[in-house]
Design a protein around this motif. Structure first.
Motif, PDB file in Angstrom:
ATOM      1  N   UNK A 176       0.853  -1.188   0.000  1.00 61.72           N
ATOM      2  CA  UNK A 176       0.000   0.000   0.000  1.00 61.72           C
ATOM      3  C   UNK A 176       0.891   1.241   0.000  1.00 61.72           C
ATOM      4  N   UNK A 177       1.387   1.647  -1.160  1.00 56.64           N
ATOM      5  CA  UNK A 177       2.327   2.774  -1.199  1.00 56.64           C
ATOM      6  C   UNK A 177       1.683   4.136  -0.959  1.00 56.64           C
ATOM      7  N   UNK A 178       0.365   4.245  -1.165  1.00 55.97           N
ATOM      8  CA  UNK A 178      -0.307   5.540  -1.065  1.00 55.97           C
ATOM      9  C   UNK A 178      -0.988   5.689   0.291  1.00 55.97           C
ATOM     10  N   UNK A 179      -0.678   6.769   0.988  1.00 63.01           N
ATOM     11  CA  UNK A 179      -1.380   7.123   2.232  1.00 63.01           C
ATOM     12  C   UNK A 179      -1.272   8.625   2.427  1.00 63.01           C
ATOM     13  N   UNK A 180      -2.361   9.225   2.911  1.00 62.57           N
ATOM     14  CA  UNK A 180      -2.360  10.651   3.257  1.00 62.57           C
ATOM     15  C   UNK A 180      -2.515  10.850   4.763  1.00 62.57           C
ATOM     16  N   UNK A 181      -2.354   9.773   5.541  1.00 62.98           N
ATOM     17  CA  UNK A 181      -2.498   9.874   6.984  1.00 62.98           C
ATOM     18  C   UNK A 181      -3.930   9.725   7.454  1.00 62.98           C
ATOM     19  N   UNK A 182      -4.720   8.990   6.689  1.00 61.61           N
ATOM     20  CA  UNK A 182      -6.126   8.781   7.010  1.00 61.61           C
ATOM     21  C   UNK A 182      -6.301   7.908   8.258  1.00 61.61           C
ATOM     22  N   UNK A 183      -7.506   7.935   8.804  1.00 62.82           N
ATOM     23  CA  UNK A 183      -7.816   7.107   9.972  1.00 62.82           C
ATOM     24  C   UNK A 183      -7.298   7.702  11.265  1.00 62.82           C
ATOM     25  N   UNK A 184      -7.462   6.951  12.340  1.00 60.36           N
ATOM     26  CA  UNK A 184      -7.029   7.412  13.648  1.00 60.36           C
ATOM     27  C   UNK A 184      -7.800   8.647  14.097  1.00 60.36           C
ATOM     28  N   UNK A 185      -9.050   8.778  13.665  1.00 58.82           N
ATOM     29  CA  UNK A 185      -9.850   9.958  14.003  1.00 58.82           C
ATOM     30  C   UNK A 185     -10.326   9.883  15.455  1.00 58.82           C
ATOM     31  N   UNK A 186     -10.575  11.031  16.085  1.00 62.43           N
ATOM     32  CA  UNK A 186     -10.901  11.017  17.518  1.00 62.43           C
ATOM     33  C   UNK A 186     -12.287  10.460  17.830  1.00 62.43           C
ATOM     34  N   UNK A 187     -12.367   9.758  18.942  1.00 61.92           N
ATOM     35  CA  UNK A 187     -13.643   9.344  19.516  1.00 61.92           C
ATOM     36  C   UNK A 187     -13.846  10.232  20.742  1.00 61.92           C
TER      37      UNK A 187
END
Length: 359
Positions: free
Chosen positions: A23-34
């Motif tokens: 998975x070479x592409x990432x923009x830092x998605x996920x890990x959003x606050x709960x």
């Protein structure tokens, strides 16, 4: 997600990836606050109320979770371009990830039905926009045909990689709470997200990653003017202030119904007035600014709590699917009603209704 954390798809590789897949592409998605919503919960009457704020994703919506997987796999399969139909959030996300992958992105838009903030994102990222004289469903029909002809990879939620990626939000909720909530509430438009969350909670439990194996009730909410699942029939001309869920014939309709029924949940409609009132409550009580569609889940939960269909001691997570700056036109600005005053401290203090205490 912190700077030291692995990318989203790597964190859940065992549940997502094929053997040797990269998975070479990432923009830092996920890990959003709960976010524990104490003041909002007190207003609604739910002690353990949480907001999963997906507006913290790179392009400001939950779409990034599925898009990162769809575009990575399109790139790996040698795609020449990606294409999507969109009322806004999908176009913004597709354009951003396609740009990172070096792929052309084509967006088919329904005429006059896209929030300006979302359209600006797609344009800025270099997407090639085509507007059709029809609604979202007409745009999606055209996109399906383009995909069948092999001209571009479709990255709408009819692409199974989109729903697989979106399951990661359910994984994160379980990781944060230590188990699944009693109920999860979210807006329903094209119905891919309610489908993905339910699959995610089930997959996490089946993999032994939910310690007690608990599963939540899925509570989906459509806008009254765009509620085909609630009505039981497609709506030819859906209308609602919540542009992200202005869809008359959801692509994942049947899967959403399965999520509702299998979880013992519900899918109901809320009015535009309820949606906008909930949007104001969320930001004024919790400081979290979400787009109107995002507030549909909170509007629905507020009603269910008032009708005592949700208990005050239950743990409820409301998914806020997109940032408020996605659709700023929906918020009535106060600036136009302001009258300038002299720039001296006394006048400003009077306007603030703050006065110096004198003993």
């Amino acid at each position: 997600m912190t700077a030291a954390s692995p990318p989203l798809l790597e964190r859940y590789r065992d549940l997502i990836a094929g053997e040797g897949e990269s998975f070479p592409i990432s923009l830092g998605e996920g890990g959003t606050p709960l976010i524990r919503a104490r003041r909002l919960g007190g207003e609604i009457g739910i002690e353990h109320l949480y907001l999963k704020f997906e507006g913290a994703n790179p392009t400001g919506s939950f779409k990034d979770r599925g898009m990162v997987l769809a575009v990575n796999r399109a790139l790996g399969a040698g795609a020449l371009a990606v294409v999507c139909a969109s009322t806004g959030n999908t176009s913004a996300s597709a354009a951003a990830y396609a740009a990172a992958a070096g792929l052309p992105c084509h967006v088919i838009l329904p005429a006059g039905k896209v929030a300006r903030g979302k359209l600006a994102q797609a344009l800025a990222a270099g997407a090639r926009l085509i507007m059709v004289d029809g609604n979202f469903d007409a745009a999606l029909t055209a996109v399906r045909r383009l995909g069948e002809e092999g001209l571009a990879v479709v990255v709408n939620s009819i692409n199974p990689d989109r729903l697989t990626g979106q399951q990661t939000a359910a994984f994160e909720i379980v990781d944060a709470l230590g188990t699944a909530p009693d109920a999860l509430a979210l807006p329903v438009g094209n119905a891919g997200n309610i489908t993905a969350y339910w699959r995610g909670f089930r997959a996490y439990a089946d993999a032994g990653r939910t310690p007690d194996g608990k599963l939540p009730r899925m509570l989906g909410f459509q806008a009254e003017g765009a509620a085909p699942i609630v009505r039981g029939e497609p709506i030819e001309a859906p209308e609602t202030v919540a542009t992200a869920i202005r869809i008359g014939n959801p692509a994942s309709w049947q899967w959403a119904v399965e999520a509702r029924d299998q979880s013992g949940g519900l899918i109901e409609a809320v009015s535009d007035e309820e949606i906008l009132d909930a949007q104001r409550l969320i930001v004024r009580l919790e400081g979290v600014f979400c787009e109107p569609a995002s507030a549909a889940g909170v509007a629905g939960v507020r009603r269910l709590a008032a009708e005592r269909r949700i208990g005050p001691g239950e743990t409820v997570v409301c998914v806020l699917t997109g940032h408020g700056l996605k659709d700023p036109d929906a918020v009535q600005a106060e600036e136009g009603s302001l009258t300038p005053i002299p720039p001296d401290l006394g006048a400003i203090r009077d306007a603030m209704q703050l006065y110096v205490r004198r003993e």
